[in-house]
Design a protein around this motif. Structure first.
Motif, PDB file in Angstrom:
ATOM      1  N   SER A   1      -6.890   8.488  -0.528  1.00  0.00           N
ATOM      2  CA  SER A   1      -7.564   9.549   0.234  1.00  0.00           C
ATOM      3  C   SER A   1      -6.830   9.888   1.522  1.00  0.00           C
ATOM      4  O   SER A   1      -7.411  10.488   2.421  1.00  0.00           O
ATOM      5  CB  SER A   1      -9.004   9.124   0.549  1.00  0.00           C
ATOM      6  N   SER A   2      -5.565   9.496   1.620  1.00  0.00           N
ATOM      7  CA  SER A   2      -4.796   9.748   2.845  1.00  0.00           C
ATOM      8  C   SER A   2      -4.745  11.228   3.183  1.00  0.00           C
ATOM      9  O   SER A   2      -4.770  11.612   4.365  1.00  0.00           O
ATOM     10  CB  SER A   2      -3.373   9.208   2.695  1.00  0.00           C
ATOM     11  N   GLN A   3      -4.666  12.084   2.151  1.00  0.00           N
ATOM     12  CA  GLN A   3      -4.535  13.517   2.402  1.00  0.00           C
ATOM     13  C   GLN A   3      -5.785  14.113   3.057  1.00  0.00           C
ATOM     14  O   GLN A   3      -5.737  15.215   3.598  1.00  0.00           O
ATOM     15  CB  GLN A   3      -4.234  14.240   1.087  1.00  0.00           C
ATOM     16  N   ARG A   4      -6.894  13.357   3.018  1.00  0.00           N
ATOM     17  CA  ARG A   4      -8.101  13.841   3.702  1.00  0.00           C
ATOM     18  C   ARG A   4      -7.896  13.900   5.210  1.00  0.00           C
ATOM     19  O   ARG A   4      -8.565  14.659   5.910  1.00  0.00           O
ATOM     20  CB  ARG A   4      -9.284  12.926   3.397  1.00  0.00           C
ATOM     21  N   TYR A   5      -6.968  13.065   5.697  1.00  0.00           N
ATOM     22  CA  TYR A   5      -6.727  13.028   7.147  1.00  0.00           C
ATOM     23  C   TYR A   5      -5.601  13.977   7.560  1.00  0.00           C
ATOM     24  O   TYR A   5      -5.309  14.113   8.743  1.00  0.00           O
ATOM     25  CB  TYR A   5      -6.346  11.614   7.591  1.00  0.00           C
ATOM     26  N   ALA A   6      -4.953  14.594   6.585  1.00  0.00           N
ATOM     27  CA  ALA A   6      -3.765  15.389   6.890  1.00  0.00           C
ATOM     28  C   ALA A   6      -4.136  16.779   7.389  1.00  0.00           C
ATOM     29  O   ALA A   6      -5.255  17.265   7.194  1.00  0.00           O
ATOM     30  CB  ALA A   6      -2.888  15.499   5.642  1.00  0.00           C
ATOM     31  N   TYR A   7      -3.154  17.409   8.013  1.00  0.00           N
ATOM     32  CA  TYR A   7      -3.293  18.804   8.433  1.00  0.00           C
ATOM     33  C   TYR A   7      -3.491  19.651   7.181  1.00  0.00           C
ATOM     34  O   TYR A   7      -2.674  19.622   6.261  1.00  0.00           O
ATOM     35  CB  TYR A   7      -2.035  19.230   9.179  1.00  0.00           C
TER      36      TYR A   7
ATOM     37  N   GLN B   1       0.818  -1.204   0.000  1.00  0.00           N
ATOM     38  CA  GLN B   1       0.000   0.000   0.000  1.00  0.00           C
ATOM     39  C   GLN B   1       0.859   1.265   0.000  1.00  0.00           C
ATOM     40  O   GLN B   1       0.532   2.256  -0.646  1.00  0.00           O
ATOM     41  CB  GLN B   1      -0.931   0.007   1.225  1.00  0.00           C
ATOM     42  N   TYR B   2       1.960   1.198   0.738  1.00  0.00           N
ATOM     43  CA  TYR B   2       2.877   2.341   0.837  1.00  0.00           C
ATOM     44  C   TYR B   2       3.447   2.686  -0.541  1.00  0.00           C
ATOM     45  O   TYR B   2       3.499   3.859  -0.935  1.00  0.00           O
ATOM     46  CB  TYR B   2       3.997   2.003   1.823  1.00  0.00           C
TER      47      TYR B   2
ATOM     48  N   TRP C   1       2.493   6.138  -2.718  1.00  0.00           N
ATOM     49  CA  TRP C   1       3.634   6.849  -2.126  1.00  0.00           C
ATOM     50  C   TRP C   1       3.528   8.361  -2.270  1.00  0.00           C
ATOM     51  O   TRP C   1       4.098   9.121  -1.470  1.00  0.00           O
ATOM     52  CB  TRP C   1       4.940   6.342  -2.746  1.00  0.00           C
ATOM     53  N   ARG C   2       2.800   8.843  -3.270  1.00  0.00           N
ATOM     54  CA  ARG C   2       2.659  10.290  -3.443  1.00  0.00           C
ATOM     55  C   ARG C   2       1.768  10.915  -2.361  1.00  0.00           C
ATOM     56  O   ARG C   2       1.836  12.125  -2.124  1.00  0.00           O
ATOM     57  CB  ARG C   2       2.058  10.596  -4.817  1.00  0.00           C
ATOM     58  N   ASP C   3       0.926  10.103  -1.738  1.00  0.00           N
ATOM     59  CA  ASP C   3      -0.010  10.625  -0.744  1.00  0.00           C
ATOM     60  C   ASP C   3       0.363  10.253   0.687  1.00  0.00           C
ATOM     61  O   ASP C   3      -0.462  10.359   1.599  1.00  0.00           O
ATOM     62  CB  ASP C   3      -1.420  10.077  -1.034  1.00  0.00           C
ATOM     63  N   ILE C   4       1.600   9.796   0.881  1.00  0.00           N
ATOM     64  CA  ILE C   4       2.029   9.343   2.210  1.00  0.00           C
ATOM     65  C   ILE C   4       2.116  10.516   3.189  1.00  0.00           C
ATOM     66  O   ILE C   4       2.634  11.587   2.860  1.00  0.00           O
ATOM     67  CB  ILE C   4       3.390   8.632   2.116  1.00  0.00           C
ATOM     68  N   LEU C   5       1.608  10.286   4.393  1.00  0.00           N
ATOM     69  CA  LEU C   5       1.673  11.268   5.475  1.00  0.00           C
ATOM     70  C   LEU C   5       2.907  11.015   6.340  1.00  0.00           C
ATOM     71  O   LEU C   5       3.398   9.882   6.421  1.00  0.00           O
ATOM     72  CB  LEU C   5       0.422  11.164   6.355  1.00  0.00           C
TER      73      LEU C   5
ATOM     74  N   TRP D   1      -4.808   4.331   9.805  1.00  0.00           N
ATOM     75  CA  TRP D   1      -3.967   5.249   9.028  1.00  0.00           C
ATOM     76  C   TRP D   1      -3.314   4.537   7.846  1.00  0.00           C
ATOM     77  O   TRP D   1      -2.185   4.822   7.482  1.00  0.00           O
ATOM     78  CB  TRP D   1      -2.902   5.881   9.924  1.00  0.00           C
ATOM     79  N   ALA D   2      -4.015   3.603   7.246  1.00  0.00           N
ATOM     80  CA  ALA D   2      -3.473   2.857   6.104  1.00  0.00           C
ATOM     81  C   ALA D   2      -3.266   3.782   4.907  1.00  0.00           C
ATOM     82  O   ALA D   2      -4.106   4.650   4.630  1.00  0.00           O
ATOM     83  CB  ALA D   2      -4.421   1.724   5.726  1.00  0.00           C
ATOM     84  N   PRO D   3      -2.157   3.646   4.171  1.00  0.00           N
ATOM     85  CA  PRO D   3      -1.936   4.454   2.961  1.00  0.00           C
ATOM     86  C   PRO D   3      -3.046   4.201   1.946  1.00  0.00           C
ATOM     87  O   PRO D   3      -3.426   3.049   1.696  1.00  0.00           O
ATOM     88  CB  PRO D   3      -0.592   3.943   2.445  1.00  0.00           C
TER      89      PRO D   3
END
Length: 516
Positions: A458-464, A236-237, A241-245, A453-455
């Motif tokens: 939509s990972s960026q939805r959880y980001a600051y 998944q990582y 990888w472009r959306d990794i927090l 917090w799985a990659p």
């Protein structure tokens, strides 16, 4: 530096001093080795403990070589010059030392008391009449299962020689149990007696002590479990990888350290089982990796609870405190694990373990308070900003943490009960579960974090996303437009920020929130 920093700094100095003393005085033996060990006076006897281990019965044919045994190798007793010179050169037997080997279940067959008085190990004139024992020797009654047990080996000093060697002998173990070995002298003239040599304890599967053998299989299972998580997480990582927090990078590190630690433990136990020796360097390295993993895992949970990468871009002014707490916890964990694993296969003394457990327990308790205080603030912020997706994740995370804390407290209670009701380690075959539980709990909590917090795309939805840059006044303004219940929540937030900060010396977190 504030009160929290001073407290952690003082604890850090104490742990560093303890680390230096512990490593300087470390031993390097797993087969029981004795280097001029002194006998101590216990009642009317001089006694030296030779070891205590769980051994599985030898299931092989009695005609075949023993696979479970305890072997005496080059065991030599040394008496003082004064004791030796008190005997004539031509005297035959001038001092008796006995080695007694018995299963924990037969402990009541050793020693006796006359007329309800104090229990004695050695036979006295009164006990000789009552018990039929031989004066000046150990009181021994045959076991109901095997009349040859408890097993006793006699060694006599001759003339005025300073030393005498116990004849090398191998004792076959035909019954599974917790075996104890003691070297005892009932001769008052042998005060100051010392001993050197070694004893070799072996189970059918190798030299690994019986209570540790199940852990080797457990670490294989845990290694495979971590490997599976690593494969799934890495796929998944790489895919997203472009959306990794930033927080997902730390999760990756914890998974890798967990896999590395479990694998190292397995190979360390495998080496121990095959050689009978547990080198200090190898075990220290394994313990250090474990301490690093536990420290980073706790700091990861604390950072998530503070909202790192979700409601705040960095930890800001709290970074130094978090790092100081992490360094202090690492040293406390390292010291405890070194004392329990490095250079010894016997349990460490109660006082030594208590001294090392207390800092570790104190820091864990402090971390729990800080984590839940931070979680409370983070949940209130997310609720105030109506971030429903993030709020749902944090509520699930809070529930998982609460369950893990309850499970930890319950298990600590069980561990206390287990040890209190088994003072002679007769339940040694299930003792491995005490250690294994904590590794399983840490793994399950890591799985929860990986799930939440799985990659993904939509990972960026959880980001600051910058809303944390709004100051508290604007946040409060939006809240006052809501219901009375919302206004009350603002007041609660202010009360908690002040009260909790003063209680735990964590007021910097509230200040950091205002800066954001």
């Amino acid at each position: 530096m504030d009160l929290l920093g001073l407290r952690l700094g003082a604890l850090l100095v104490l742990l560093l001093a303890a680390a230096a003393g512990l490593l300087w005085g470390g031993a390097e033996a797993s087969i029981h080795t004795y280097h001029r060990e002194p006998f101590r006076e216990v009642g009317n006897a001089f006694l030296l403990s030779g070891g205590s281990e769980g051994i599985v019965a030898d299931g092989a044919d009695l005609a075949a070589p023993a696979s479970s045994f305890i072997k005496f190798v080059n065991v030599t007793f040394w008496r003082t010059t004064e004791s030796a010179e008190s005997h004539a050169k031509m005297a035959h037997s001038t001092g008796l030392v006995q080695a007694i080997l018995f299963e924990a279940a037969d402990r009541e067959n050793i020693g006796g008391s006359a007329y309800g008085g104090q229990r004695s190990i050695c036979c006295t004139p009164d006990l000789a009449k009552l018990e039929g024992c031989k004066q000046g020797e150990i009181i021994r009654r045959p076991s109901s299962d095997d009349p040859d047990w408890p097993f006793v080996l006699d060694t006599h000093f001759s003339a005025n020689y300073l030393s005498v060697k116990l004849e090398d002998e191998e004792v076959r173990i035909t019954k599974t149990g917790m075996y104890n070995l003691f070297f005892i002298s009932c001769d008052p003239k042998l005060r100051g007696l010392t001993m050197s040599g070694k004893t070799v304890w072996r189970n059918p599967g190798g030299y690994l002590p019986g209570r540790m053998a199940p852990l080797m299989k457990f670490y294989v299972f845990m290694s495979l479990a971590y490997l599976l998580v690593m494969v799934i997480w890495s796929s998944q990582y790489v895919r997203f990888w472009r959306d990794i927090l930033p927080i997902q990078n730390w999760i990756t590190l914890v998974i890798a350290l967990g896999l590395f630690e479990m694998t190292l433990w397995y190979f360390e136990y495998l080496n121990f089982s095959s050689s009978g020796v547990r080198p200090v360097g190898i075990t220290t390295w394994v313990v250090t990796v474990g301490a690093i993993r536990k420290t980073i895992s706790r700091l990861l949970i604390l950072s998530i609870s503070m909202g790192y990468g979700v409601v705040r871009p960095t930890l800001g002014g709290l970074t130094s405190k978090v790092l100081l707490l992490g360094l202090t916890y690492f040293l406390a964990s390292e010291l405890l694990d070194i004392a329990e694993n490095v250079g010894t296969i016997n349990d460490i003394s109660g006082k030594a373990r208590l001294f090392l457990v207390l800092p570790d327990a104190f820091l864990d308790a402090f971390l729990i308070l800080w984590i839940f205080t931070s979680l409370s603030r983070t949940l209130e912020k997310l609720q105030a900003r109506r971030s429903s997706v993030k709020l749902d994740i944090y509520r699930k995370f809070t529930n998982a943490l609460a369950v893990s804390v309850i499970a930890s407290v319950a298990w600590i209670g069980y561990e206390v009960y287990f040890k209190a009701t088994d003072p002679f380690s007769e339940r040694w075959q299930s003792a491995w579960t005490i250690t294994a539980f904590w590794d399983v709990l840490a793994f399950v909590l890591l799985l929860v974090i990986c799930y939440l917090w799985a990659p993904s795309q939509s990972s960026q939805r959880y980001a600051y996303s910058g809303e944390a840059a709004d100051d508290d006044d604007e946040e409060a303004q939006s809240l006052t437009k809501g219901t009375d219940g919302d206004v009350g929540m603002v007041k609660i937030d202010k009360d908690r920020s002040g009260g909790a900060g003063n209680a735990f010396s964590l007021e910097d977190e509230a200040e950091e929130d205002k800066r954001e």
